[in-house]
Design a protein around this motif. Structure first.
Motif, PDB file in Angstrom:
ATOM      1  N   THR A 132       0.641   4.208  11.926  1.00 40.11           N
ATOM      2  CA  THR A 132       1.097   2.875  11.470  1.00 40.11           C
ATOM      3  C   THR A 132       2.069   2.188  12.575  1.00 40.11           C
ATOM      4  O   THR A 132       2.178   1.293  12.934  1.00 40.11           O
ATOM      5  CB  THR A 132       1.851   2.789  10.043  1.00 40.11           C
ATOM      6  OG1 THR A 132       3.019   3.582   9.935  1.00 40.11           O
ATOM      7  CG2 THR A 132       0.761   3.164   8.833  1.00 40.11           C
ATOM      8  N   SER A 146       0.067  -4.478   6.165  1.00 40.50           N
ATOM      9  CA  SER A 146       0.763  -4.522   4.819  1.00 40.50           C
ATOM     10  C   SER A 146      -0.110  -4.863   3.905  1.00 40.50           C
ATOM     11  O   SER A 146       0.162  -4.676   2.533  1.00 40.50           O
ATOM     12  CB  SER A 146       1.989  -5.493   4.884  1.00 40.50           C
ATOM     13  OG  SER A 146       1.679  -6.757   4.985  1.00 40.50           O
ATOM     14  N   TRP A 147      -1.216  -5.567   4.323  1.00 43.29           N
ATOM     15  CA  TRP A 147      -2.245  -6.355   2.998  1.00 43.29           C
ATOM     16  C   TRP A 147      -3.431  -5.146   2.996  1.00 43.29           C
ATOM     17  O   TRP A 147      -3.871  -4.655   1.752  1.00 43.29           O
ATOM     18  CB  TRP A 147      -2.965  -7.397   3.381  1.00 43.29           C
ATOM     19  CG  TRP A 147      -3.614  -8.131   2.242  1.00 43.29           C
ATOM     20  CD1 TRP A 147      -3.045  -9.006   1.417  1.00 43.29           C
ATOM     21  CD2 TRP A 147      -4.896  -8.122   2.104  1.00 43.29           C
ATOM     22  NE1 TRP A 147      -3.967  -9.519   0.700  1.00 43.29           N
ATOM     23  CE2 TRP A 147      -5.065  -9.153   1.024  1.00 43.29           C
ATOM     24  CE3 TRP A 147      -5.871  -7.470   2.859  1.00 43.29           C
ATOM     25  CZ2 TRP A 147      -6.505  -9.307   0.498  1.00 43.29           C
ATOM     26  CZ3 TRP A 147      -7.253  -7.749   2.274  1.00 43.29           C
ATOM     27  CH2 TRP A 147      -7.540  -8.466   1.054  1.00 43.29           C
ATOM     28  N   PRO A 150      -2.572  -0.864   1.670  1.00 39.52           N
ATOM     29  CA  PRO A 150      -2.360  -0.512   0.012  1.00 39.52           C
ATOM     30  C   PRO A 150      -3.461  -0.879  -0.753  1.00 39.52           C
ATOM     31  O   PRO A 150      -3.809  -0.277  -1.551  1.00 39.52           O
ATOM     32  CB  PRO A 150      -1.258  -1.251  -0.280  1.00 39.52           C
ATOM     33  CG  PRO A 150      -0.801  -2.292   0.825  1.00 39.52           C
ATOM     34  CD  PRO A 150      -1.490  -1.896   2.007  1.00 39.52           C
ATOM     35  N   ARG A 151      -4.579  -1.781  -0.200  1.00 39.65           N
ATOM     36  CA  ARG A 151      -5.624  -2.082  -0.991  1.00 39.65           C
ATOM     37  C   ARG A 151      -6.557  -0.832  -0.878  1.00 39.65           C
ATOM     38  O   ARG A 151      -7.527  -0.599  -1.650  1.00 39.65           O
ATOM     39  CB  ARG A 151      -6.146  -3.178  -0.695  1.00 39.65           C
ATOM     40  CG  ARG A 151      -5.450  -4.353  -1.071  1.00 39.65           C
ATOM     41  CD  ARG A 151      -5.616  -5.785  -0.594  1.00 39.65           C
ATOM     42  NE  ARG A 151      -4.977  -6.943  -1.333  1.00 39.65           N
ATOM     43  CZ  ARG A 151      -3.723  -7.393  -1.262  1.00 39.65           C
ATOM     44  NH1 ARG A 151      -2.678  -6.707  -0.562  1.00 39.65           N
ATOM     45  NH2 ARG A 151      -3.241  -8.346  -2.064  1.00 39.65           N
ATOM     46  N   GLY A 154      -3.771   2.680  -1.833  1.00 44.23           N
ATOM     47  CA  GLY A 154      -2.979   2.603  -2.833  1.00 44.23           C
ATOM     48  C   GLY A 154      -1.461   2.494  -2.334  1.00 44.23           C
ATOM     49  O   GLY A 154      -1.094   2.658  -1.299  1.00 44.23           O
ATOM     50  N   ALA A 155      -0.585   1.837  -3.189  1.00 44.22           N
ATOM     51  CA  ALA A 155       0.579   1.517  -2.549  1.00 44.22           C
ATOM     52  C   ALA A 155       1.466   2.540  -2.146  1.00 44.22           C
ATOM     53  O   ALA A 155       2.397   2.739  -1.565  1.00 44.22           O
ATOM     54  CB  ALA A 155       1.421   0.440  -3.793  1.00 44.22           C
ATOM     55  N   SER A 156       1.525   3.796  -3.252  1.00 44.73           N
ATOM     56  CA  SER A 156       2.254   4.671  -2.989  1.00 44.73           C
ATOM     57  C   SER A 156       2.103   5.418  -1.456  1.00 44.73           C
ATOM     58  O   SER A 156       2.979   5.753  -0.684  1.00 44.73           O
ATOM     59  CB  SER A 156       2.209   5.842  -4.101  1.00 44.73           C
ATOM     60  OG  SER A 156       2.930   6.836  -3.591  1.00 44.73           O
ATOM     61  N   ARG A 157       0.876   5.662  -1.307  1.00 45.97           N
ATOM     62  CA  ARG A 157       0.433   6.185  -0.066  1.00 45.97           C
ATOM     63  C   ARG A 157       0.697   5.602   1.171  1.00 45.97           C
ATOM     64  O   ARG A 157       1.066   5.928   2.262  1.00 45.97           O
ATOM     65  CB  ARG A 157      -0.924   6.847   0.134  1.00 45.97           C
ATOM     66  CG  ARG A 157      -1.469   7.911  -0.909  1.00 45.97           C
ATOM     67  CD  ARG A 157      -2.701   8.277  -1.075  1.00 45.97           C
ATOM     68  NE  ARG A 157      -2.975   9.464  -1.561  1.00 45.97           N
ATOM     69  CZ  ARG A 157      -4.249   9.985  -2.186  1.00 45.97           C
ATOM     70  NH1 ARG A 157      -5.427   9.041  -2.002  1.00 45.97           N
ATOM     71  NH2 ARG A 157      -4.497  11.077  -2.676  1.00 45.97           N
ATOM     72  N   ALA A 158       0.374   4.059   0.995  1.00 51.18           N
ATOM     73  CA  ALA A 158       0.606   3.273   2.096  1.00 51.18           C
ATOM     74  C   ALA A 158       2.271   3.339   2.483  1.00 51.18           C
ATOM     75  O   ALA A 158       2.601   3.321   3.618  1.00 51.18           O
ATOM     76  CB  ALA A 158       0.261   1.847   1.740  1.00 51.18           C
ATOM     77  N   ALA A 159       2.943   3.279   1.403  1.00 50.00           N
ATOM     78  CA  ALA A 159       4.425   3.147   1.724  1.00 50.00           C
ATOM     79  C   ALA A 159       4.924   4.500   2.317  1.00 50.00           C
ATOM     80  O   ALA A 159       5.843   4.545   3.339  1.00 50.00           O
ATOM     81  CB  ALA A 159       5.394   3.142   0.394  1.00 50.00           C
TER      82      ALA A 159
END
Length: 260
Positions: A132, A146-147, A150-151, A154-159
């Motif tokens: 990233t 950012s879109w 997470p899609r 998932g939001a946790s792994r993306a964060a």
């Protein structure tokens, strides 16, 4: 088009190649403008039925050219490149009514990661990697990352990947669901071309409808999405390609689509 981005159309397939190999395909202003214009041209050309986005050298794209970027930091609007270049590039990929294949030949970082995830299908060399990168240079995400990220995971792994940037191997990216097809590096060019060529010969209007339905569904309720599916299926059902497909099925033949 500028030679920082190569553009070629053959038999319904547009190949867009980022071509700054000595700079790891980092995006200077010339390359960003050329990539934006090439993708918009492909999207608007009725003769183009699919797009292959790839790159020369050992990188796919490492994002912003920081050597150029640092010279703009004293300006009044140093980050205008997001709205002038990166946003239009991602909109061109996601919004064109035809499939886009990313042939990821090497490292895809920052905006390069965003470009790859904006594509509809990713063929990735086993030696490629993803990062990233943004937080590593004290920036937020852009290029749609950012879109899309997470899609997909998932939001946790993306964060985790956003806030603690690290190199993600091709095999790990495949396990996370970021890669559609993982191939040996020596086979990347041929396999990406084969995949994009298959889509260019397919039912273009159906692919466009699938893209539109999936994008719509990402931000709407099931009931709204069902209404949208009805609308898009009605359109696809009236297409010449649908008639060709049904007739070929009944005749036990392979359909030869015309893209409308």
């Amino acid at each position: 088009m500028a030679d920082t981005v190569l553009y070629e159309v053959n038999d319904g397939l547009a190949t867009v190649t980022i071509n700054r190999p000595d700079a790891m395909n980092a995006m200077n202003t010339e390359a960003k403008v050329a990539l934006r214009d090439a993708l918009q041209a492909a999207g608007a050309d009725p003769a183009v039925r699919a797009v292959l986005l790839t790159a020369t050298g050992r990188a796919f794209c490492v994002g912003q050219d920081l050597k150029e970027h640092v010279r703009s930091l004293t300006g009044e609007d140093a980050m205008r490149t997001v709205r002038e270049h990166y946003n239009p590039i991602v909109r061109a990929i996601t919004g064109m009514p035809k499939p886009v294949v990313a042939g990821v030949n090497g490292v895809a970082a920052g905006a390069g990661f965003g470009f790859a995830l904006a594509a509809d299908y990713r063929v990735v060399a086993d030696t490629a990697s993803f990062n990233t990168s943004f937080a590593g240079v004290a920036l937020s995400a852009d290029s749609g990352l950012s879109w899309t990220l997470p899609r997909l995971i998932g939001a946790s792994r993306a964060a985790d990947l956003m806030m603690f940037p690290r190199s993600l191997s091709a095999s790990e990216a495949y396990e996370l669901g970021l890669v559609n097809k993982l191939v040996p590096a020596a086979d990347l060019a041929a396999e990406a071309l084969r995949t994009a060529r298959a889509l260019a010969e397919g039912p273009t209007l159906a692919y466009a409808s699938i893209k539109e339905a999936m994008a719509y569904g990402a931000g709407h309720t099931l009931e709204d999405s069902l209404v949208k599916e009805d609308e898009l299926q009605t359109r696809a059902g009236a297409s010449e390609d649908h008639r060709i497909a049904v007739e070929a099925f009944l005749a036990k033949e392979k359909p030869k689509y015309v893209g409308r």
